[in-house]
Structure formats: C-alpha cells, structure tokens
Design a protein around this motif. Structure first.
Motif, mmCIF file in Angstrom:
data_model
loop_
_atom_site.group_PDB
_atom_site.id
_atom_site.type_symbol
_atom_site.label_atom_id
_atom_site.label_comp_id
_atom_site.label_asym_id
_atom_site.label_seq_id
_atom_site.Cartn_x
_atom_site.Cartn_y
_atom_site.Cartn_z
ATOM 1 N N SER A 148 -0.696 14.411 -6.485
ATOM 2 C CA SER A 148 -1.214 15.639 -5.868
ATOM 3 C C SER A 148 -0.276 16.822 -6.122
ATOM 4 O O SER A 148 -0.692 17.975 -6.043
ATOM 5 C CB SER A 148 -1.426 15.443 -4.368
ATOM 6 O OG SER A 148 -0.191 15.487 -3.661
ATOM 7 N N GLN A 204 -0.170 8.604 -4.883
ATOM 8 C CA GLN A 204 -1.155 9.656 -4.619
ATOM 9 C C GLN A 204 -0.472 10.981 -4.312
ATOM 10 O O GLN A 204 -0.892 12.041 -4.782
ATOM 11 C CB GLN A 204 -2.055 9.274 -3.442
ATOM 12 C CG GLN A 204 -3.027 8.179 -3.727
ATOM 13 C CD GLN A 204 -3.787 7.776 -2.461
ATOM 14 O OE1 GLN A 204 -3.357 8.026 -1.335
ATOM 15 N NE2 GLN A 204 -4.925 7.121 -2.659
ATOM 16 N N ILE A 205 0.574 10.921 -3.513
ATOM 17 C CA ILE A 205 1.298 12.151 -3.148
ATOM 18 C C ILE A 205 1.909 12.785 -4.394
ATOM 19 O O ILE A 205 1.775 13.992 -4.619
ATOM 20 C CB ILE A 205 2.376 11.860 -2.083
ATOM 21 C CG1 ILE A 205 1.718 11.453 -0.765
ATOM 22 C CG2 ILE A 205 3.295 13.064 -1.898
ATOM 23 C CD1 ILE A 205 2.664 10.868 0.263
ATOM 24 N N TYR A 236 5.786 1.443 -10.859
ATOM 25 C CA TYR A 236 5.441 2.094 -9.590
ATOM 26 C C TYR A 236 6.500 3.072 -9.083
ATOM 27 O O TYR A 236 6.144 4.092 -8.488
ATOM 28 C CB TYR A 236 5.110 1.035 -8.538
ATOM 29 C CG TYR A 236 3.892 0.224 -8.908
ATOM 30 C CD1 TYR A 236 2.613 0.741 -8.729
ATOM 31 C CD2 TYR A 236 4.018 -1.043 -9.466
ATOM 32 C CE1 TYR A 236 1.486 0.010 -9.093
ATOM 33 C CE2 TYR A 236 2.902 -1.784 -9.830
ATOM 34 C CZ TYR A 236 1.641 -1.246 -9.651
ATOM 35 O OH TYR A 236 0.528 -1.967 -10.016
ATOM 36 N N ARG A 296 0.805 -1.232 0.000
ATOM 37 C CA ARG A 296 0.000 0.000 0.000
ATOM 38 C C ARG A 296 0.829 1.269 0.000
ATOM 39 O O ARG A 296 0.357 2.319 -0.425
ATOM 40 C CB ARG A 296 -0.992 -0.009 1.150
ATOM 41 C CG ARG A 296 -0.403 0.058 2.533
ATOM 42 C CD ARG A 296 -1.500 0.011 3.586
ATOM 43 N NE ARG A 296 -1.244 0.094 4.960
ATOM 44 C CZ ARG A 296 -0.132 0.335 5.643
ATOM 45 N NH1 ARG A 296 0.968 0.549 5.034
ATOM 46 N NH2 ARG A 296 -0.089 0.378 6.950
ATOM 47 N N ARG A 297 2.069 1.200 0.476
ATOM 48 C CA ARG A 297 2.909 2.406 0.510
ATOM 49 C C ARG A 297 3.160 2.940 -0.898
ATOM 50 O O ARG A 297 3.232 4.146 -1.101
ATOM 51 C CB ARG A 297 4.234 2.128 1.207
ATOM 52 C CG ARG A 297 4.072 1.805 2.686
ATOM 53 C CD ARG A 297 5.373 1.436 3.328
ATOM 54 N NE ARG A 297 5.894 0.225 2.714
ATOM 55 C CZ ARG A 297 7.119 -0.257 2.945
ATOM 56 N NH1 ARG A 297 7.932 0.362 3.768
ATOM 57 N NH2 ARG A 297 7.520 -1.367 2.363
ATOM 58 N N TRP A 298 3.316 2.051 -1.879
ATOM 59 C CA TRP A 298 3.535 2.509 -3.258
ATOM 60 C C TRP A 298 2.352 3.333 -3.748
ATOM 61 O O TRP A 298 2.535 4.346 -4.430
ATOM 62 C CB TRP A 298 3.764 1.316 -4.187
ATOM 63 C CG TRP A 298 5.117 0.722 -4.016
ATOM 64 C CD1 TRP A 298 5.425 -0.423 -3.342
ATOM 65 C CD2 TRP A 298 6.354 1.236 -4.507
ATOM 66 N NE1 TRP A 298 6.780 -0.656 -3.394
ATOM 67 C CE2 TRP A 298 7.371 0.349 -4.104
ATOM 68 C CE3 TRP A 298 6.707 2.354 -5.250
ATOM 69 C CZ2 TRP A 298 8.707 0.547 -4.417
ATOM 70 C CZ3 TRP A 298 8.032 2.555 -5.562
ATOM 71 C CH2 TRP A 298 9.021 1.663 -5.143
ATOM 72 N N PHE A 299 1.142 2.895 -3.395
ATOM 73 C CA PHE A 299 -0.048 3.612 -3.835
ATOM 74 C C PHE A 299 -0.174 4.955 -3.111
ATOM 75 O O PHE A 299 -0.600 5.943 -3.703
ATOM 76 C CB PHE A 299 -1.291 2.737 -3.649
ATOM 77 C CG PHE A 299 -1.229 1.510 -4.501
ATOM 78 C CD1 PHE A 299 -1.608 1.562 -5.838
ATOM 79 C CD2 PHE A 299 -0.749 0.315 -3.988
ATOM 80 C CE1 PHE A 299 -1.513 0.448 -6.642
ATOM 81 C CE2 PHE A 299 -0.659 -0.808 -4.789
ATOM 82 C CZ PHE A 299 -1.040 -0.750 -6.118
ATOM 83 N N ARG A 300 0.239 5.001 -1.856
ATOM 84 C CA ARG A 300 0.239 6.272 -1.121
ATOM 85 C C ARG A 300 1.239 7.238 -1.731
ATOM 86 O O ARG A 300 0.944 8.411 -1.925
ATOM 87 C CB ARG A 300 0.548 6.022 0.370
ATOM 88 C CG ARG A 300 0.584 7.291 1.187
ATOM 89 C CD ARG A 300 -0.789 7.957 1.253
ATOM 90 N NE ARG A 300 -0.689 9.197 1.998
ATOM 91 C CZ ARG A 300 -1.126 10.374 1.535
ATOM 92 N NH1 ARG A 300 -1.724 10.463 0.373
ATOM 93 N NH2 ARG A 300 -0.974 11.456 2.264
ATOM 94 N N VAL A 301 2.440 6.751 -2.039
ATOM 95 C CA VAL A 301 3.454 7.600 -2.676
ATOM 96 C C VAL A 301 2.950 8.079 -4.034
ATOM 97 O O VAL A 301 3.141 9.237 -4.407
ATOM 98 C CB VAL A 301 4.794 6.831 -2.806
ATOM 99 C CG1 VAL A 301 5.772 7.564 -3.685
ATOM 100 C CG2 VAL A 301 5.386 6.591 -1.427
#
Length: 106
Positions: free
Chosen positions: A70, A66-67, A85, A59-64
């Motif tokens: 943004s 998103q950041i 990724y 999940r950290r890859w998906f959070r990064v």
C-alpha cells in the motif's frame, strides 16, 4: 537494508560452498540490497516484555506485505519462484542491469 557486494556473496555462499542453509538466490550485484533499495523486516512476538523474532509463516506476514504494498513497495512474498516474506524493495523502475551499469534513482 544496504548490503555490500562482498556481504551478498557471503550470503550467497551459504548452503552452497559454505555450511548453512540457502538464504538468497542473488549473487553480489544482483540484489537491490546492493544498491540500498531493499530492506528486510521481522515479525516479532512479545514474551515477558521482550521482542522475540518469529520466522514462522503466519497471517501477520501477509498483513505486513499488504501494508508495504500500500506504500508502493514491492514485496518478496509475491514472488513466484522464491518467496521472501521479510523482503521489501523500491526500485524506482530501474533494473539491476541498469544499476550495475551505474544508473541511479533520482
């Protein structure tokens, strides 16, 4: 994130004409890295105070991702044919053909 055409071609050869696994689908001149408009990151774990790269998809890859998005970056994790990724790029709206022809961002 700058990568020379020669470096890109060496990476492209991996898993094709050189031993190793395929790490890119882009030949030299066909990557935003070749124009200094892309970079790759790594998610890390901490083990006894040392950062250890983690290439496992979590999940950290998906959070990064998103950041990065943004902040206005394009994320390779959104690509359809080759999920990349670790990859981010900012193209200034320029195509690779325009960059190869000599056009540069403002």
């Amino acid at each position: 994130g700058f990568r020379t055409i020669e470096e890109q071609n060496r990476l492209y050869a991996l898993g094709r004409t050189k031993p190793g696994r395929i790490v890119t689908n882009a030949r030299g001149g066909y990557s935003y890295h070749n124009f200094g408009l892309a970079f790759d990151i790594c998610v890390c774990n901490v083990f006894k105070g040392t950062l250890i790269p983690s290439w496992s998809l979590d999940r950290r890859w998906f959070r990064v991702g998103q950041i990065g998005k943004s902040l206005g970056l394009e994320w390779g994790g959104d690509w359809k044919s080759f999920k990349d990724y670790p990859h981010f790029q900012y193209t200034f709206g320029l195509s690779l053909a325009q960059l190869r022809a000599g056009k540069r961002p403002p």
